[in-house]
Structure formats: C-alpha cells, structure tokens
Design a protein around this motif. Structure first.
Motif, PDB file in Angstrom:
ATOM      1  N   ASP A 161       5.590  10.474 -10.281  1.00  0.00           N
ATOM      2  CA  ASP A 161       5.666  10.032 -11.748  1.00  0.00           C
ATOM      3  C   ASP A 161       7.030   9.924 -12.036  1.00  0.00           C
ATOM      4  O   ASP A 161       7.621  10.938 -12.415  1.00  0.00           O
ATOM      5  CB  ASP A 161       4.766  10.673 -12.627  1.00  0.00           C
ATOM      6  CG  ASP A 161       4.648   9.869 -13.875  1.00  0.00           C
ATOM      7  OD1 ASP A 161       4.835   8.622 -13.842  1.00  0.00           O
ATOM      8  OD2 ASP A 161       4.220  10.414 -15.064  1.00  0.00           O
ATOM      9  N   ILE A 162       7.487   8.697 -12.486  1.00  0.00           N
ATOM     10  CA  ILE A 162       9.036   8.623 -12.645  1.00  0.00           C
ATOM     11  C   ILE A 162       9.272   8.642 -14.045  1.00  0.00           C
ATOM     12  O   ILE A 162      10.357   8.723 -14.577  1.00  0.00           O
ATOM     13  CB  ILE A 162       9.512   7.185 -12.234  1.00  0.00           C
ATOM     14  CG1 ILE A 162       8.985   6.126 -12.586  1.00  0.00           C
ATOM     15  CG2 ILE A 162       9.700   7.386 -10.523  1.00  0.00           C
ATOM     16  CD1 ILE A 162       9.770   4.901 -12.436  1.00  0.00           C
ATOM     17  N   ASN A 163       8.265   8.676 -14.946  1.00  0.00           N
ATOM     18  CA  ASN A 163       8.279   9.042 -16.427  1.00  0.00           C
ATOM     19  C   ASN A 163       8.560  10.401 -16.774  1.00  0.00           C
ATOM     20  O   ASN A 163       8.809  10.619 -17.938  1.00  0.00           O
ATOM     21  CB  ASN A 163       7.127   8.141 -17.126  1.00  0.00           C
ATOM     22  CG  ASN A 163       7.344   6.613 -16.866  1.00  0.00           C
ATOM     23  OD1 ASN A 163       8.372   6.111 -16.807  1.00  0.00           O
ATOM     24  ND2 ASN A 163       6.112   5.971 -16.726  1.00  0.00           N
ATOM     25  N   LYS A 164       8.088  11.176 -16.035  1.00  0.00           N
ATOM     26  CA  LYS A 164       8.005  12.571 -16.503  1.00  0.00           C
ATOM     27  C   LYS A 164       9.189  13.376 -15.498  1.00  0.00           C
ATOM     28  O   LYS A 164       8.940  13.492 -14.493  1.00  0.00           O
ATOM     29  CB  LYS A 164       6.663  13.330 -15.939  1.00  0.00           C
ATOM     30  CG  LYS A 164       5.450  12.905 -16.942  1.00  0.00           C
ATOM     31  CD  LYS A 164       4.270  13.735 -16.489  1.00  0.00           C
ATOM     32  CE  LYS A 164       3.048  13.041 -17.466  1.00  0.00           C
ATOM     33  NZ  LYS A 164       1.852  13.737 -17.000  1.00  0.00           N
ATOM     34  N   ASP A 218       0.866  -1.130   0.000  1.00  0.00           N
ATOM     35  CA  ASP A 218      -0.071  -0.023  -0.001  1.00  0.00           C
ATOM     36  C   ASP A 218       0.818   1.277   0.103  1.00  0.00           C
ATOM     37  O   ASP A 218       0.619   2.085  -0.702  1.00  0.00           O
ATOM     38  CB  ASP A 218      -1.158  -0.087   1.329  1.00  0.00           C
ATOM     39  CG  ASP A 218      -2.041  -1.145   1.101  1.00  0.00           C
ATOM     40  OD1 ASP A 218      -2.286  -1.492   0.035  1.00  0.00           O
ATOM     41  OD2 ASP A 218      -2.448  -1.421   2.331  1.00  0.00           O
ATOM     42  N   GLU A 219       2.000   1.165   0.705  1.00  0.00           N
ATOM     43  CA  GLU A 219       2.845   2.459   0.811  1.00  0.00           C
ATOM     44  C   GLU A 219       3.296   2.529  -0.560  1.00  0.00           C
ATOM     45  O   GLU A 219       3.454   3.815  -0.950  1.00  0.00           O
ATOM     46  CB  GLU A 219       3.827   2.153   1.734  1.00  0.00           C
ATOM     47  CG  GLU A 219       3.397   2.348   3.234  1.00  0.00           C
ATOM     48  CD  GLU A 219       3.031   3.621   3.721  1.00  0.00           C
ATOM     49  OE1 GLU A 219       3.358   4.544   3.383  1.00  0.00           O
ATOM     50  OE2 GLU A 219       1.908   3.605   4.347  1.00  0.00           O
ATOM     51  N   LEU A 220       3.787   1.373  -1.233  1.00  0.00           N
ATOM     52  CA  LEU A 220       4.384   1.679  -2.688  1.00  0.00           C
ATOM     53  C   LEU A 220       3.449   2.371  -3.595  1.00  0.00           C
ATOM     54  O   LEU A 220       3.791   3.170  -4.370  1.00  0.00           O
ATOM     55  CB  LEU A 220       4.898   0.299  -3.157  1.00  0.00           C
ATOM     56  CG  LEU A 220       5.408   0.281  -4.291  1.00  0.00           C
ATOM     57  CD1 LEU A 220       6.549   0.940  -4.521  1.00  0.00           C
ATOM     58  CD2 LEU A 220       5.760  -1.081  -4.841  1.00  0.00           C
ATOM     59  N   LYS A 221       2.154   1.956  -3.494  1.00  0.00           N
ATOM     60  CA  LYS A 221       1.169   2.385  -4.356  1.00  0.00           C
ATOM     61  C   LYS A 221       1.026   3.971  -4.058  1.00  0.00           C
ATOM     62  O   LYS A 221       0.622   4.705  -5.078  1.00  0.00           O
ATOM     63  CB  LYS A 221      -0.101   1.686  -4.255  1.00  0.00           C
ATOM     64  CG  LYS A 221      -0.158   0.134  -4.893  1.00  0.00           C
ATOM     65  CD  LYS A 221      -1.550  -0.474  -4.520  1.00  0.00           C
ATOM     66  CE  LYS A 221      -1.108  -2.102  -5.226  1.00  0.00           C
ATOM     67  NZ  LYS A 221      -2.595  -2.592  -4.875  1.00  0.00           N
ATOM     68  N   ASP A 222       1.103   4.155  -2.781  1.00  0.00           N
ATOM     69  CA  ASP A 222       0.746   5.807  -2.665  1.00  0.00           C
ATOM     70  C   ASP A 222       1.758   6.522  -3.152  1.00  0.00           C
ATOM     71  O   ASP A 222       1.551   7.606  -3.841  1.00  0.00           O
ATOM     72  CB  ASP A 222       0.731   5.696  -1.046  1.00  0.00           C
ATOM     73  CG  ASP A 222      -0.631   5.276  -0.549  1.00  0.00           C
ATOM     74  OD1 ASP A 222      -1.599   5.291  -1.310  1.00  0.00           O
ATOM     75  OD2 ASP A 222      -0.740   5.079   0.882  1.00  0.00           O
ATOM     76  N   LEU A 223       3.173   5.980  -3.315  1.00  0.00           N
ATOM     77  CA  LEU A 223       4.300   6.675  -3.442  1.00  0.00           C
ATOM     78  C   LEU A 223       4.121   6.825  -5.005  1.00  0.00           C
ATOM     79  O   LEU A 223       4.666   7.789  -5.440  1.00  0.00           O
ATOM     80  CB  LEU A 223       5.562   6.107  -2.957  1.00  0.00           C
ATOM     81  CG  LEU A 223       6.097   6.642  -1.769  1.00  0.00           C
ATOM     82  CD1 LEU A 223       7.426   5.622  -1.465  1.00  0.00           C
ATOM     83  CD2 LEU A 223       6.650   7.960  -2.104  1.00  0.00           C
TER      84      LEU A 223
END
Length: 133
Positions: A117-120, A107-112
């Motif tokens: 957004d690592i693609n922008k 859940d913490e990973l999803k929130d982060l």
C-alpha cells in the motif's frame, strides 16, 4: 662512386682487404659490408624474423595445449551426461521445464498493489555518518 679500402702488404703490393688470394671477394665480407652500410640488415631483419618465427612457434605450442584442453572438456562433459542419464530426472534434468503460465502485466500489477500500500508509510530518519549511532 664506391670508395675502396686498400691495404699494403709487406711486399709492397696493394690488395683489397675483402678480397681473397685469387681476387674474388668473400661472401662473409659482403655480408659484413651490408651490415655496416645498411642497419636494417644488421638489426631490423633479425628482429622481424625473430618476432615472426616466435609467434609461429608459440601458436604451435598453444595449439597443442588447446587440443589437450578440448579432450579434457569432452571427457568431463561425457561424465556429466552419463551421471545425468542415470539420475531420476533423466538425461535432460532441469533443462526441461513444464509449460509455465503466460505472464500478464496487468495481473502482476494488481498483485503488487494488493501486497504493497503506497499510501501508508512512515518517515524514518537516516543517520548521517558524522552523527554516528
């Protein structure tokens, strides 16, 4: 063999300089002889005894200081306990926490991932120290 030092007195009689009138050697003369023949007795023994007695004496003095420090800390702790007991939170104050939710790493990973957004991304040039600003 031990060599004896003999001195001649005015009357022509020989006598040992460490002996007394009745022929016995004095205790101080024996100690002086020990100091001359054995340097440990003259230098080492006083040094070691001074070190040991100094350490014992300093430990005794420090123990008194530590006792006074404990008394002072106990008084401070009692004052803190008294003020916390009178405060709104009660005697335990912030130490008692409500039951927190269990942390789930997924859940913490999803929130982060939703926040970032690592693609922008943008390329930003970092100025070198020689370039200045």
């Amino acid at each position: 063999m031990e060599s004896e030092v003999v001195s001649v007195v005015k009357g022509g009689a020989e006598r040992n300089p460490t002996s007394t009138a009745n022929g016995h050697t004095s205790k101080t003369a024996n100690y002086k002889r020990w100091g001359r023949t054995n340097p440990f007795v003259r230098f080492g023994l006083p040094l070691i005894s001074l070190t040991i007695f100094g350490a014992v004496g300093l430990a005794h003095l420090q123990q008194g200081r530590k006792d006074m420090e404990e008394v002072r800390e106990d008084r401070e702790w009692e004052a803190i306990e008294r003020t916390k007991a009178l405060s709104r939170e009660g005697p335990l104050g912030n130490f008692v926490r409500p039951k927190s939710r269990k942390i789930n790493l997924e859940d913490e990973l999803k929130d982060l991932q939703q926040k970032i957004d690592i693609n922008k991304f943008e390329y930003k040039k970092i100025p070198r120290p020689s370039e200045g600003e």
